[in-house]
Design a protein around this motif. Structure first.
Motif, PDB file in Angstrom:
ATOM      1  N   LEU A 127      18.893  43.897  98.892  1.00 60.68           N
ATOM      2  CA  LEU A 127      19.947  44.913  98.962  1.00 60.68           C
ATOM      3  C   LEU A 127      20.299  45.494  97.602  1.00 60.68           C
ATOM      4  O   LEU A 127      20.818  46.602  97.517  1.00 60.68           O
ATOM      5  CB  LEU A 127      21.187  44.374  99.684  1.00 60.68           C
ATOM      6  CG  LEU A 127      21.052  44.632 101.196  1.00 60.68           C
ATOM      7  CD1 LEU A 127      20.177  43.602 101.857  1.00 60.68           C
ATOM      8  CD2 LEU A 127      22.378  44.758 101.870  1.00 60.68           C
ATOM      9  N   MET A 138      19.882  49.036  98.699  1.00 62.48           N
ATOM     10  CA  MET A 138      21.175  49.621  99.087  1.00 62.48           C
ATOM     11  C   MET A 138      22.124  49.815  97.904  1.00 62.48           C
ATOM     12  O   MET A 138      22.785  50.842  97.796  1.00 62.48           O
ATOM     13  CB  MET A 138      21.849  48.740 100.147  1.00 62.48           C
ATOM     14  CG  MET A 138      21.213  48.774 101.526  1.00 62.48           C
ATOM     15  SD  MET A 138      21.290  50.401 102.357  1.00 62.48           S
ATOM     16  CE  MET A 138      23.046  50.513 102.751  1.00 62.48           C
ATOM     17  N   THR A 173      24.994  43.984  96.112  1.00 61.31           N
ATOM     18  CA  THR A 173      24.679  44.043  97.534  1.00 61.31           C
ATOM     19  C   THR A 173      25.594  45.087  98.170  1.00 61.31           C
ATOM     20  O   THR A 173      26.376  45.724  97.455  1.00 61.31           O
ATOM     21  CB  THR A 173      24.834  42.671  98.223  1.00 61.31           C
ATOM     22  OG1 THR A 173      24.461  42.785  99.593  1.00 61.31           O
ATOM     23  CG2 THR A 173      26.278  42.180  98.149  1.00 61.31           C
ATOM     24  N   TYR A 174      25.457  45.266  99.460  1.00 60.93           N
ATOM     25  CA  TYR A 174      26.206  46.317 100.146  1.00 60.93           C
ATOM     26  C   TYR A 174      26.948  45.667 101.306  1.00 60.93           C
ATOM     27  O   TYR A 174      26.318  45.202 102.274  1.00 60.93           O
ATOM     28  CB  TYR A 174      25.225  47.381 100.648  1.00 60.93           C
ATOM     29  CG  TYR A 174      25.886  48.577 101.309  1.00 60.93           C
ATOM     30  CD1 TYR A 174      26.343  49.639 100.538  1.00 60.93           C
ATOM     31  CD2 TYR A 174      26.025  48.641 102.681  1.00 60.93           C
ATOM     32  CE1 TYR A 174      26.937  50.741 101.129  1.00 60.93           C
ATOM     33  CE2 TYR A 174      26.621  49.744 103.291  1.00 60.93           C
ATOM     34  CZ  TYR A 174      27.071  50.787 102.504  1.00 60.93           C
ATOM     35  OH  TYR A 174      27.649  51.878 103.091  1.00 60.93           O
ATOM     36  N   PRO A 229      25.781  40.785 104.766  1.00 62.28           N
ATOM     37  CA  PRO A 229      25.091  41.418 103.639  1.00 62.28           C
ATOM     38  C   PRO A 229      24.050  40.484 102.996  1.00 62.28           C
ATOM     39  O   PRO A 229      24.358  39.336 102.676  1.00 62.28           O
ATOM     40  CB  PRO A 229      26.231  41.742 102.660  1.00 62.28           C
ATOM     41  CG  PRO A 229      27.407  41.958 103.552  1.00 62.28           C
ATOM     42  CD  PRO A 229      27.240  40.958 104.662  1.00 62.28           C
TER      43      PRO A 229
END
Lengths: 728, 728
Positions: free
Chosen positions: B128, B132, B161-162, B203
Motif C-alpha cells: 500500500l 496507494m 498505508t491507506y 489496510p
C-alpha cells in the motif's frame, strides 16, 4: 533478534487494554438484529431443532460436550487459526489422543466419540487408523488376523494407515505399481516400489505418525512355470517403523508430502519400498488367500459384491457430512448477513441488513435449502446402507447396481454442492469473510478435498451415467428398471414431443408435484441426450469405453447430475413427511449416523415435527427445486424440449423470487435450528449473539504478529532502512 | 523436546539419499508427453509468445530476471510453501525491500520493477505504500504537500498505508465513522474513533510495518453557530508510529488483524484513535481545503469527475491482472492434464492423458479462452484509461458514465472468472491439485480477495445495471446511447417477437458475427427483463434505490454480466485483428501496463501475429462465446425468447464440442505461449519439462515436518502412548 530498546512493557500493557476503552458506544447493536430476526420466525425453533439433533437429549448432550471440550487443553480452540504446520500436527494428534483417552476413561459410546471428534473438528494423524486401518482389518482380515491385530489397534499399541494411492495412480486402482512378490523359500512377501510413480502418496498419518500400514500391492505369485503371475492389487499389513525409535525400518523410505490447501494437522505421507520382507500371514486373508506353497486361493464369487458394503457406507458418510458442513457455513453467513449493514437508503436512515439485498438472499436461501436437502439425503443413504447389509446377509444383490450408481452420483453432487456452497457463503460475508477468523476459509480449504477423494466426482458421475444410459437402453428393449431411475420406464411418454408442463401461473410452481415433474422431465431428457451423443459417437451402438465414451463425457455428467437433483428433491419431501409423522429423527451432528439409534427421543418418545416447521421446510424444498432448475441448466433443457413455455419460465422465475421473500423472515431461525454451538463454529462472524465486531477484534488480538508491538521485522529488517527520527 | 535416543544421524542421512535410488525407472516418461504435445501444435509458439510479451526483448528480459531473482536470498522460493505466518511477513518484506534496492542500485525503470514484483510474487507490507500511499499524495496532495512527503516516501524514510475501510464499513464509504475535528485554537485536527465499528480494519502494511497512513475521516468543522458541521470523508496524512522505536504513538492503538485465506505476507491491520492531534497541513489539500480559521473551501466542481481517473486505472489494472493470473493457473493445469494419465482403455494399453477426457477439456479449454479474453480486455481497458486522461485534460467528460459503468462490470466479471477459474483448474489436477506444491491453492487463496476489494462484485454489477437500465429507458424516450451499450439503440428491433437467430447448422456457430449476435440478443433481453422487473416493483416507474431496487437485484446483476460478456467477446476479436495487423502488442506479465510502452518491439519493429496463430485465437474466441452461452445461462434466455430454436441449440452444442476437439492439439502450445517461467509458477505440476512426479517428491522433502525422521510429536506425544517394543 535483539532485545527491544526501550520500555516496551508499558506499551505492550497499553495494547492489552482493550481498544474498546477508547470507544464510546457502537451505534449499531448487532445482537439486536438477531433478536429481531428470531422474533420474526413463524415456527418454534426448538421443535425443528430436536428433530434435527436426534431428540432433545442428544441436543443437550451436544451442548454439554461442547462446554466440556472447550475447557480441555487439547480441545481449546483459541489459538487454532494461528498455528504453524508443526503445531497443527502436534495439536491435532493431542486432540485425537485426548478424545481416545476420554472415551476410555468415561466409557463413552462410539457415537459419543464421533460427536466429540465432530465438535473438536481437528483432524490429525489418527484419522486413517480409526477410519481405514481398523475397519479394513475387521472387514478384510481373517479371524486369526483380527485376533492378532485388533487388540494392538484398540490398545493404541500400534497406529495404522491405509496406503493405496501412489504418485502416479489414484482413482484407477488397477494401475497400482507396488508389488508384493511371494518368496516360497522364506514364506515371505517382498514389498517393492519398482518405479518413482509407484511411491505411495497421500495416506493420512503416514508421514510421521503411523507404525503400520495396510499396503495395497500387486500380488505376484509363482506361475508354476518358473515365472511370476500378477494377481492384481491385494492388501498387506506392513510394519513400517521401528517401535522403539519410531524410525523407518530398513528398506522403507517415508516422509510428509508437505502442506496442502487445508488439513494441516494431518501428516499425509509418501513411502517407497526397497525389497521389504513381511511374513506371509500379513496378507489380509479373509477372502483371497495364498497358501504356504504360494498357491492363490481366489475369493468366493459373492465377495466382490459383498465388499461394496464399505464403499456404500463411506459414501453415505460423505453425503451426511456434506449436509452438516454446508449447514455450518450457511449458519455463519446467514447470521452475519442479518447483522452486517450496508448502505443507507437515504440520509439519516439506518443502513440495510445485507440479507435484505435480493442477490444475497438468492445466494444464501438456496444454500440453506441445499443444506437441508443434503442432510436428509445423508440420513436416507444410511438407510440404504442398512438395507443393503440386510439384503447381503440374505444373499440378495439385485439392488446393487442401482445402489452403486446412485451412491456414486450423490457423493459427487452433494460434495460439489457443499464445497461450492461454503465458498459462496464466504463471499457473501464480503471482506470479513476473507479473514480466517470468520471460520470459512479454513472450512472450505479443509472440505474441498471431498470433491476428489473416494473417487473423483466426474469419474463417479460417469458411473451413474453409465447405469442410466444402460437403463434407458434396457427400457427401449422392453426391460423394466426399478428404484430411483424407474421414471425411465415412462421415457417414451415423458419425451414425446407433445409433452407439456402443467404449470399454470406462479402459484403452480409451489406445488411439489409440478416441480418434481419438471425435474423428472429434465432428468429424462438429459439421459436421452447423453444416450444420443454416445450412440452418434459409437456408430449407433452404445460403447461404454475408449474414445466413444471418454470423448463424450460432458452430456453424461449432466445426465447424472439431473438424476441426482431429482432424487434429492424427492428425498427432501419424503423426509419432511416422515418427520411430521414422528417416524424417526435426523442427526445432523455426526457423520457416522449408522452408529446412532435413529429413535433417540428418550423417555418421551420421538420428537415430532410440528406443522408450522414442516410448512417452512416444504417452502425450502420448493426453493431447492426451482433454484436447481433456474441456475442448474434445467430451464434451458425444458425450454429447448418444448416442455416449458416462455410464460411458464417467467412464472417459475417469479415463484422463485417470491419464495426468497417468503423465506426471508425465517432465515435465522432455520440456521438456529441446526443448533451448532459457537465452540464448533469458532467464527467471529457466526456467533449466536451476533456480536461480530467485538468478536473479530478479540480474536485478532491473539495473532502471533501481535506478540510484540513493533512486529518481527522491526529490529533486523525495517530499522536499518527507516531513518531514526522523532516526529516529523 | 528431548534429544533423539539413538543414532538418528545415519537414518537422517538415509532420508537425504533420494528415494529414487531404489527406483528402477518410471515406466511413464512425462516429459515425452509434453514434447509430443508441442509437436502437435499447428502454429509457431514464438510467434504468439512475442506478441503476448511485448516483443522478443521483453520476453528475454523476463526470463533473465527470473534467473537473477531466483538466486537472490530474498527471491529464492524453495521454502515459500513452508513458511510460518511470521516468516511469511518478514520474508515478503525482505523481498519488497530487495526489489526496491535493486531498482535503485541498477537504476531500473518502474516497469522493470513491476515485472520483478510480478515474478517474485510475494506481496508484503509495502504494497500500500507503493500502490496507494504514494499515488494518493501525488493525486490528492497540494504542491507543497508533495514536496514535503514525496522525498520521504521515495527515500523510504517513512512507510505509508491507506486507511479507509472500518470494521463496520466497507463498500459504503459515506458510512465511515472516524472523525477529524478541527481545533481552531491549536490549528490541529483531532482524529478520533467514536465507536467500535469505527476501528480501521484491513489496510495492508498497517499492522506492523507502516509509520504513516492516509486516514479517511469525516471532516468536522465549526458551523459558525457554536456547533460542528460534518463535511463527510476526507483524507489526512497521519503519523502513527514513533520513528525511533516503531511503537504506536500515544492515542493510537494498532495491531495485525490475524491470518487471512491467503496473503499471509501482508500485515493487514486495525487501528483506533483516541483524540490524536495532527497539524492542519496534514489534510490532503489539492482540491478541498480548510483555512486556518476553519473555513471549508470545497473542491472545484470538475474535480469529482477528474478523480475517477485513479478508479479507472485501478480497475484496468485489476482486469489486466485477472488475465495473467488465470493464464498461470491454466498453464499449470493444462500441462499436468497432458502429463497425468488415468485409466487404461484396455489390458496392456497405456493409460489415457487426462486432457483426452472430454469433461477435462471442457473445463480447461474455455478457461484458456477466458485467460486470453481477460488479457486482451485488460490491455484494452488501459487504452480506455489513457483516453479518459486525454479527455479529462481537454475538459471532456461525456464518456465518463459509460466508462464508470463498463469498468465496474468488467472488474466484477473478470475477477469472478479468474477466481472461479483458478479453483476449477485446481480441481482438474485431482488429488495432487490439493497439494500446495501444485501452486494452485496459494494462487486461489491469495487471488480470491479480488472479488471483494475495490468494490464488492455484486455492488459493481449493480452500478453497471443501473447505467444499462437508464440507457434503455432513454432509448425508449428517444435518446441515443453511445459506446459499448449502443446496441440498445436497436432494442425495439432486436427484441421484436419475430427476431430470429440466423444460425443454420453447426458451422454457422463458428462465424464470429453469429455468436456475437446471439450474445447481443441475450444482453438486450437481460437488460429488458431487469427493466421490467424493476418497473413492476416500482409501480411502473424506475426507482433506483430503496426496496424496489434492492429487492430486485438478481435480474440486474444478470444483465450486467450479459453486457460484459458481449464486450469481452468483441474485444477478443478486435484484439486478434489488431495484433495480426502488427498494431501494438500485449504485455501479459505486469499488471501496471500503463507504465510500459505498448510498442516495445525494439529495433526490429513490432512483432506481428502470424495467420496460423491468429486462426487458433479466433477458434478460442468462438469457444469463449459458445461456452458463455451454453454454461452462462444465455441459452435459456435465447430459447425462452424464441430467438433460438431447439435445432439451433443442438447445433450450438455440437459446435462447442467440435471446438473442444479442434483446439485440443494446440492446448499445450497455447499455454506455452504465455511463457511463464517455472520460477514464477513455482509448481510441481506446471513445470515446463513435465517431470511432475519428481517435482512433487523433491519439493516435499523440504517440508519442515521432514526435518527429523520421527517427527515433532514422537518424543512427547506418541512415545508415551505406544508401547515400546521391537518388531511385532
Amino acid at each position: 533478534m535483539a532485545a527491544p530498546p526501550r520500555d516496551v512493557d508499558a506499551r505492550t500493557a497499553a495494547l492489552q487494554r482493550p481498544a474498546t476503552e477508547v470507544i464510546l458506544k457502537t451505534h449499531t447493536e448487532p445482537s439486536d438484529d438477531l433478536a429481531m430476526e428470531r422474533r420474526k420466525a413463524t415456527f418454534d425453533v426448538n421443535d425443528l431443532s430436536y428433530v434435527l439433533n436426534g431428540g432433545k437429549e442428544q441436543l443437550e448432550k451436544k451442548m454439554r460436550f461442547a462446554e466440556v471440550l472447550s475447557k480441555t487443553s487439547w480441545g481449546d480452540k483459541s489459538r487454532r487459526y494461528f498455528l504453524t504446520r508443526e503445531e497443527e500436527y502436534v495439536g491435532a494428534l493431542k486432540a485425537a489422543l485426548g478424545i481416545w483417552e476420554k472415551m476410555k476413561s468415561e466409557a463413552l459410546s462410539l457415537s459419543d466419540g464421533a460427536l466429540m471428534r465432530t465438535l473438536v473438528d481437528f483432524p490429525g494423524g489418527l484419522e486413517l487408523h480409526i477410519g481405514m486401518f481398523i475397519p479394513s482389518i475387521l472387514s478384510q482380515g481373517s479371524a486369526e488376523q483380527q485376533a492378532k491385530w485388533m487388540p494392538l489397534c484398540m490398545g493404541l499399541k500400534i497406529i495404522g494407515t491405509y496406503a493405496q494411492t501412489e504418485l502416479g495412480h489414484g482413482t484407477f486402482v488397477r494401475g497400482l505399481e507396488t508389488t508384493a512378490t511371494y518368496d516360497k523359500q522364506t514364506q515371505e512377501f517382498v514389498i517393492h516400489s519398482p518405479t518413482l510413480t509407484a511411491t505411495k502418496w497421500w495416506p493420512g498419518g503416514l508421514g510421521k505418525t503411523s507404525t503400520h500400514a495396510i499396503v495395497m500391492a500387486r500380488l505376484m505369485l509363482p506361475d508354476g512355470g518358473g515365472g511370476v503371475r500378477d494377481h492384481g492389487p491385494h492388501g498387506f499389513v506392513v510394519q513400517i517403523r521401528d517401535m522403539d525409535t519410531h524410525l523407518p525400518l530398513q528398506g522403507v523410505t517415508i516422509g510428509d508430502i508437505g502442506p496442502k490447501f487445508g488439513f494441516g494437522g494431518v501428516d499425509n505421507g509418501f513411502m517407497s519400498f526397497d525389497h521389504l520382507r513381511i511374513p506371509r500371514d500379513n496378507m489380509l486373508m479373509r477372502f483371497a488367500k495364498v497358501t504356504p506353497e504360494g498357491v492363490y486361493v481366489p475369493p468366493p464369487p459373492s465377495n466382490s459384491k459383498a465388499s461394496y458394503a464399505t464403499m456404500v457406507f463411506v459414501r453415505a458418510d460423505i453425503v451426511k457430512n456434506s449436509g452438516s458442513v454446508l449447514a455450518r457455513a450457511v449458519t455463519i453467513a446467514t447470521r452475519y448477513a442479518a447483522v452486517r449493514r450496508q448502505t443507507a437508503p437515504g440520509p439519516g436512515q439506518r443502513e440495510l441488513q445485507v440479507l435484505d439485498y435480493q442477490n444475497c438472499a438468492a445466494t444464501l436461501l438456496p444454500l440453506l435449502a441445499s443444506a437441508y436437502a443434503l442432510t436428509f439425503m445423508g440420513e436416507d443413504m444410511m438407510g440404504m446402507y442398512k438395507k443393503f447389509e440386510a439384503d447381503r446377509d440374505a444373499g440378495r444383490f439385485e439392488g446393487l447396481p442401482e445402489l452403486h450408481a446412485l451412491s456414486s452420483g450423490l457423493k459427487a453432487l452433494c460434495t460439489w454442492t457443499a464445497a461450492d456452497g461454503i465458498e459462496e457463503c464466504r463471499r457473501t460475508c464480503g471482506g470479513h469473510g476473507y479473514s480466517r477468523l470468520s471460520g470459512l476459509p479454513t472450512l472450505f480449504a479443509s472440505y474441498v478435498q471431498n470433491v476428489t477423494w473416494e473417487g473423483d466426482n466426474n469419474v463417479l458421475c460417469l458411473q451413474t451415467a453409465r447405469y442410466l444410459i444402460k437403463a434407458l437402453a434396457g427400457v427401449k428393449a422392453g426391460k423394466r428398471v426399478e428404484g430411483s431411475a424407474a421414471y425411465l420406464n415412462d421415457a417414451a411418454t415423458e419425451l414425446a414431443p407433445s409433452r407439456r408442463c402443467a404449470a399454470a401461473g406462479e402459484a403452480c410452481w409451489l406445488r411439489p408435484e409440478v416441480a418434481a415433474a419438471a425435474l423428472r422431465h429434465a432428468a429424462a431428457r438429459s439421459c436421452a441426450t447423453a444416450t444420443e451423443t454416445l450412440a452418434a459417437a459409437s456408430g449407433g451402438r452404445l460403447v461404454f469405453e475408449g474414445a466413444p465414451w471418454n470423448s463424450n463425457t460432458v452430456d453424461s455428467i449432466r445426465a447424472a447430475k439431473a438424476h441426482c437433483v431429482l432424487v434429492l428433491h424427492a428425498t427432501f419431501l419424503d423426509s419432511v413427511a416422515r418427520l411430521e409423522a414422528g417416524a424417526g429423527t435426523i442427526n445432523i451432528n455426526t457423520s457416522t449416523a449408522a452408529a446412532l439409534p435413529s429413535s433417540s427421543g428418550g423417555a418421551g418418545g420421538l420428537p415430532r415435527l410440528g406443522a408450522a416447521a414442516a410448512g417452512v421446510l416444504r417452502q425450502l424444498a420448493a426453493l431447492f427445486a426451482l433454484d436447481s432448475l433456474e441456475r442448474g441448466g434445467g430451464l434451458a433443457v425444458l425450454l429447448e424440449d418444448g416442455y416449458m413455455s416462455a410464460a411458464q419460465a417467467g412464472a417459475l422465475r417469479r415463484a422463485h423470487r417470491g419464495l426468497l421473500a417468503a423465506l426471508r423472515p425465517n432465515a435465522v431461525a432455520l440456521v438456529d435450528a441446526f443448533a451448532f454451538p459457537d465452540y464448533l463454529l469458532h467464527s467471529a462472524l457466526g456467533r449466536a449473539d451476533g456480536d461480530v465486531y467485538r468478536g473479530l477484534l478479540d480474536m485478532a488480538r491473539g495473532s502471533p504478529l501481535n506478540d510484540t508491538q513493533e512486529g518481527p521485522a522491526w529490529h533486523e529488517v525495517l530499522r536499518p532502512v527507516l531513518a531514526a527520527r522523532s516526529r516529523l
